[in-house]
Design an enzyme around this catalytic site. Sequence first.
Site, PDB file in Angstrom:
ATOM      1  N   ASP A  16      35.384  32.155  28.206  1.00 37.46           N
ATOM      2  CA  ASP A  16      36.490  32.176  29.116  1.00 37.46           C
ATOM      3  C   ASP A  16      37.749  31.475  28.400  1.00 37.46           C
ATOM      4  OD1 ASP A  16      34.705  33.589  30.770  1.00 37.46           O
ATOM      5  OD2 ASP A  16      33.871  31.497  31.484  1.00 37.46           O
ATOM      6  N   LYS A  38      29.360  35.762  26.103  1.00 39.80           N
ATOM      7  CA  LYS A  38      30.062  36.526  27.215  1.00 39.80           C
ATOM      8  C   LYS A  38      31.697  36.596  27.245  1.00 39.80           C
ATOM      9  CE  LYS A  38      30.584  34.565  31.493  1.00 39.80           C
ATOM     10  NZ  LYS A  38      31.648  35.193  31.933  1.00 39.80           N
ATOM     11  N   ASP A  65      31.119  40.921  31.032  1.00 39.29           N
ATOM     12  CA  ASP A  65      31.029  40.262  32.609  1.00 39.29           C
ATOM     13  C   ASP A  65      32.176  40.971  33.288  1.00 39.29           C
ATOM     14  OD1 ASP A  65      30.184  39.305  34.766  1.00 39.29           O
ATOM     15  OD2 ASP A  65      30.936  37.244  34.457  1.00 39.29           O
ATOM     16  N   LYS A  67      31.737  43.068  36.218  1.00 42.82           N
ATOM     17  CA  LYS A  67      31.757  43.288  37.491  1.00 42.82           C
ATOM     18  C   LYS A  67      32.109  44.695  38.073  1.00 42.82           C
ATOM     19  CE  LYS A  67      31.538  38.229  38.277  1.00 42.82           C
ATOM     20  NZ  LYS A  67      31.792  37.781  37.147  1.00 42.82           N
ATOM     21  N   HIS A  69      33.091  47.951  40.285  1.00 41.02           N
ATOM     22  CA  HIS A  69      32.679  48.313  41.592  1.00 41.02           C
ATOM     23  C   HIS A  69      33.936  49.133  42.095  1.00 41.02           C
ATOM     24  CE1 HIS A  69      31.250  48.501  45.522  1.00 41.02           C
ATOM     25  NE2 HIS A  69      32.510  47.613  46.155  1.00 41.02           N
ATOM     26  N   ASP A  70      33.444  50.449  41.949  1.00 44.08           N
ATOM     27  CA  ASP A  70      34.533  51.738  42.151  1.00 44.08           C
ATOM     28  C   ASP A  70      33.595  52.680  42.945  1.00 44.08           C
ATOM     29  OD1 ASP A  70      36.693  53.142  42.078  1.00 44.08           O
ATOM     30  OD2 ASP A  70      37.676  51.948  40.658  1.00 44.08           O
ATOM     31  N   GLY A  72      31.819  56.155  42.626  1.00 45.52           N
ATOM     32  CA  GLY A  72      30.581  56.396  41.731  1.00 45.52           C
ATOM     33  C   GLY A  72      30.816  56.955  40.326  1.00 45.52           C
ATOM     34  N   THR A  74      33.864  56.898  38.832  1.00 44.44           N
ATOM     35  CA  THR A  74      34.543  55.988  37.975  1.00 44.44           C
ATOM     36  C   THR A  74      33.645  54.843  37.172  1.00 44.44           C
ATOM     37  OG1 THR A  74      36.482  56.303  39.360  1.00 44.44           O
ATOM     38  CG2 THR A  74      36.520  54.176  38.001  1.00 44.44           C
ATOM     39  N   THR A 119      28.342  32.641  42.132  1.00 38.65           N
ATOM     40  CA  THR A 119      27.777  31.330  42.321  1.00 38.65           C
ATOM     41  C   THR A 119      28.704  30.369  42.872  1.00 38.65           C
ATOM     42  OG1 THR A 119      28.509  30.989  39.954  1.00 38.65           O
ATOM     43  CG2 THR A 119      25.930  31.483  40.562  1.00 38.65           C
ATOM     44  N   GLN A 189      31.787  25.578  40.615  1.00 36.41           N
ATOM     45  CA  GLN A 189      30.323  26.065  40.874  1.00 36.41           C
ATOM     46  C   GLN A 189      29.553  25.037  41.910  1.00 36.41           C
ATOM     47  OE1 GLN A 189      29.640  28.761  39.661  1.00 36.41           O
ATOM     48  NE2 GLN A 189      31.014  29.146  38.188  1.00 36.41           N
ATOM     49  N   ARG A 210      32.575  26.216  30.344  1.00 37.36           N
ATOM     50  CA  ARG A 210      33.250  24.992  29.745  1.00 37.36           C
ATOM     51  C   ARG A 210      32.504  23.845  29.064  1.00 37.36           C
ATOM     52  NH1 ARG A 210      35.872  25.477  35.844  1.00 37.36           N
ATOM     53  NH2 ARG A 210      33.936  26.667  36.072  1.00 37.36           N
TER      54      ARG A 210
END
Length: 232
Positions: A16, A38, A65, A67, A69-70, A72, A74, A119, A189, A210
Amino acid sequence: MSQITDPRDRLIVALDLADVEAARALVDRIGDAATFYKIGYRLGYNGGLGFARALTERGLKVFLDLKLHDIGNTVEEGVRAVADLGVSFLTVHAYPQTMRAAVRGRSGDLKILAVTVLTSYDEADAAEAGYALPVAEMVAKRAEQAREIGIDGIVCSAAEAVAVRGVVGPDRLIVTPGIRPVGSDLGDQKRVLTPGEARRAGIDHVVVGRPIAGAADPRAVAQAIVREMETA
């Protein structure tokens, strides 16, 4: 649970970081203490997809990572494109239509992981977002749907791992962010465990960012996490 022969594969180091140069420097400092990395939004949108391919060409494993969501089509085409990078894991949000599309687009060695509830969410956050179910019930419901659809694994809080394992069975992966070694800052978190606690809970892979990236000796921290999980 999955058959993982190299204990280093259980640790996924979150890159990250702001740019590829910083990520490459961290990977080089860690050396052979870690094998799995990741890449999320921050790095992914700043050259990280090309860096993912470079890592896989070095024999390292990569977890994208994103995630997804769109609609189908796509999602399906996006998953197909990701599979061509040679990465190991890709996340999608655990909505049934999205998961079905991801399974259709999956190919090769790519495994699809469904994100149940972030999380960083606690009960108040879920209620504010309009969810009627408590967090634990949402996680269980989405895990059950993911199992039925054929998703390869679940991303969830370590605190929910035992319940999720009971839902998805022994053959699905459980991948857990929000892991903090003893004495680490919790950051944003809210539902966390130590690496040893996570392993005892039946987690296959833990994601740590981190505490490693911010350490004076990231290689030593990575080695300590692997040892803790191996002896848990």
